[in-house]
Design a protein around this motif. Structure first.
Motif, PDB file in Angstrom:
ATOM      1  N   ARG A 116       0.823  -1.210   0.000  1.00  0.00           N
ATOM      2  CA  ARG A 116       0.000   0.000   0.000  1.00  0.00           C
ATOM      3  C   ARG A 116       0.858   1.262   0.000  1.00  0.00           C
ATOM      4  O   ARG A 116       0.591   2.217  -0.736  1.00  0.00           O
ATOM      5  N   LEU A 119       2.531   1.530  -3.517  1.00  0.00           N
ATOM      6  CA  LEU A 119       1.584   1.912  -4.562  1.00  0.00           C
ATOM      7  C   LEU A 119       1.119   3.351  -4.405  1.00  0.00           C
ATOM      8  O   LEU A 119       0.925   4.066  -5.397  1.00  0.00           O
ATOM      9  N   HIS A 123       1.676   5.951  -7.346  1.00  0.00           N
ATOM     10  CA  HIS A 123       0.508   6.679  -7.859  1.00  0.00           C
ATOM     11  C   HIS A 123       0.760   8.176  -7.839  1.00  0.00           C
ATOM     12  O   HIS A 123       0.486   8.887  -8.817  1.00  0.00           O
ATOM     13  N   ASN A 210      -4.907  -7.398  -7.789  1.00  0.00           N
ATOM     14  CA  ASN A 210      -5.765  -6.400  -8.413  1.00  0.00           C
ATOM     15  C   ASN A 210      -6.577  -5.612  -7.397  1.00  0.00           C
ATOM     16  O   ASN A 210      -6.877  -4.437  -7.612  1.00  0.00           O
ATOM     17  N   LEU A 213      -4.239  -2.926  -6.174  1.00  0.00           N
ATOM     18  CA  LEU A 213      -4.086  -1.888  -7.196  1.00  0.00           C
ATOM     19  C   LEU A 213      -5.315  -0.990  -7.243  1.00  0.00           C
ATOM     20  O   LEU A 213      -5.198   0.250  -7.308  1.00  0.00           O
ATOM     21  N   PHE A 218      -5.579   2.620  -9.074  1.00  0.00           N
ATOM     22  CA  PHE A 218      -5.143   2.184 -10.398  1.00  0.00           C
ATOM     23  C   PHE A 218      -6.249   1.384 -11.080  1.00  0.00           C
ATOM     24  O   PHE A 218      -7.010   0.657 -10.425  1.00  0.00           O
ATOM     25  N   ILE A 220      -6.659  -1.475 -14.328  1.00  0.00           N
ATOM     26  CA  ILE A 220      -5.849  -2.408 -15.111  1.00  0.00           C
ATOM     27  C   ILE A 220      -6.041  -2.116 -16.596  1.00  0.00           C
ATOM     28  O   ILE A 220      -7.144  -2.227 -17.120  1.00  0.00           O
ATOM     29  N   GLN A 223      -3.208  -7.103 -18.592  1.00  0.00           N
ATOM     30  CA  GLN A 223      -2.605  -8.068 -17.665  1.00  0.00           C
ATOM     31  C   GLN A 223      -2.370  -9.362 -18.437  1.00  0.00           C
ATOM     32  O   GLN A 223      -3.289  -9.898 -19.062  1.00  0.00           O
ATOM     33  N   THR A 241       1.677  -6.848 -15.558  1.00  0.00           N
ATOM     34  CA  THR A 241       0.593  -5.886 -15.431  1.00  0.00           C
ATOM     35  C   THR A 241       0.997  -4.509 -15.937  1.00  0.00           C
ATOM     36  O   THR A 241       2.088  -4.028 -15.641  1.00  0.00           O
ATOM     37  N   ALA A 243      -0.853  -1.017 -15.357  1.00  0.00           N
ATOM     38  CA  ALA A 243      -1.946  -0.354 -14.652  1.00  0.00           C
ATOM     39  C   ALA A 243      -1.863   1.147 -14.902  1.00  0.00           C
ATOM     40  O   ALA A 243      -0.778   1.692 -15.093  1.00  0.00           O
ATOM     41  N   ARG A 245      -2.887   5.109 -13.686  1.00  0.00           N
ATOM     42  CA  ARG A 245      -3.362   5.966 -12.600  1.00  0.00           C
ATOM     43  C   ARG A 245      -4.738   6.489 -12.979  1.00  0.00           C
ATOM     44  O   ARG A 245      -4.904   7.170 -13.988  1.00  0.00           O
TER      45      ARG A 245
END
Length: 260
Positions: A116, A119, A123, A210, A213, A218, A220, A223, A241, A243, A245
């Motif tokens: 977390r 990411l 992000h 996922n 994400l 994010f 997808i 993938q 992946t 992904a 923003r």
């Protein structure tokens, strides 16, 4: 002795970018060359970004890694910005078009808190609509079961930059749920151990990955189960992946879905 600098040099020998990893290069390099600003998280010795410069990338390239010895090698290339730090240290508001995380570096994030925090920083380092491209080993392939000296394909013989003949192999120390701890041994040909390198990695499945994400903002974009962008199947060894923003429209749609 087998120093940190020796370990960084060994990584380049055993994991050469470019000709040594054509499928990965074929996936990542077009994404990098199409992006004006790129951050490579877990850049190691910087091989991928060096190749991008050599292929003519003229934009902003930044490598981020906590390994000082690896960065010492990376800094031989002065036209890339090299930063010491982990994924969670990525510069907020940097406005990158693309963030990459290659070499299964994503698996070094072994707790939900690690994921977390990383990411969230990635992000925030991306511009709205920017992409995050990375790969993680699919747990269904149980790759750790091959990380043993009893597997002939796992033990590698090589010569390092100092002309020493060496051997390298892995052994798993523990498997706890989706977290695997293992070590790599560097030894002389006669078996004398020169260095033991330890690592702990996590094998997230597709739903868990996922969900993390999506919670980080994010969506997808793609993938894949292999480097040729084939679908994820029951025999896939990778989860690769791309992904994006999420923008305001994506966030609003996700909120409507949750409420509905």
């Amino acid at each position: 002795m087998f120093s940190d600098d020796d370990a960084a040099a060994m990584y380049d020998i055993l994991n050469p970018w470019g000709p040594g990893r054509p499928r990965e290069e074929g996936f990542y390099l077009p994404l990098i060359m199409a992006a004006e600003s790129v951050l490579d998280v877990g850049c190691g010795t910087g091989a991928m970004l060096r190749v991008a410069r050599e292929r003519g990338h003229r934009g902003r390239l930044t490598g981020l890694d906590p390994d000082r010895a690896a960065l010492r090698r990376a800094r031989a290339r002065a036209d890339v910005t090299w930063v010491e730090g982990i994924a969670a240290d990525a510069e907020r508001g940097a406005g990158h078009d693309l963030v990459t995380m290659t070499g299964h570096a994503f698996q070094d994030l072994v707790t939900d808190e690690d994921v977390r925090g990383s990411l969230a920083a990635i992000h925030a380092a991306l511009r709205p609509g920017g992409r995050f491209a990375f790969e993680t080993r699919h747990p269904q392939a149980r790759a750790w079961e091959t990380w043993t000296r009893t597997n002939p394909a796992d033990e590698v013989a090589f010569s390092d930059g100092n002309g020493r003949d060496l051997r390298y192999w892995h052994e798993v120390d523990s498997v706890d749920g989706d977290v695997v701890a293992f070590h790599g041994t560097v030894a002389a040909p006669d078996g004398r151990v020169l260095r033991v390198l330890t690592e702990t990695v996590r094998f997230l499945d597709v739903p868990a990955l996922n969900a993390l994400l999506a919670a980080a903002g994010f969506t997808i974009e793609g993938q894949y189960g292999d480097w040729e962008r084939g679908p994820i199947t029951a025999s896939s060894r990778e989860i690769i992946t791309v992904a994006r923003r999420a923008g305001r429209a994506d966030t609003a749609e996700r909120a409507r879905t949750i409420v509905g």
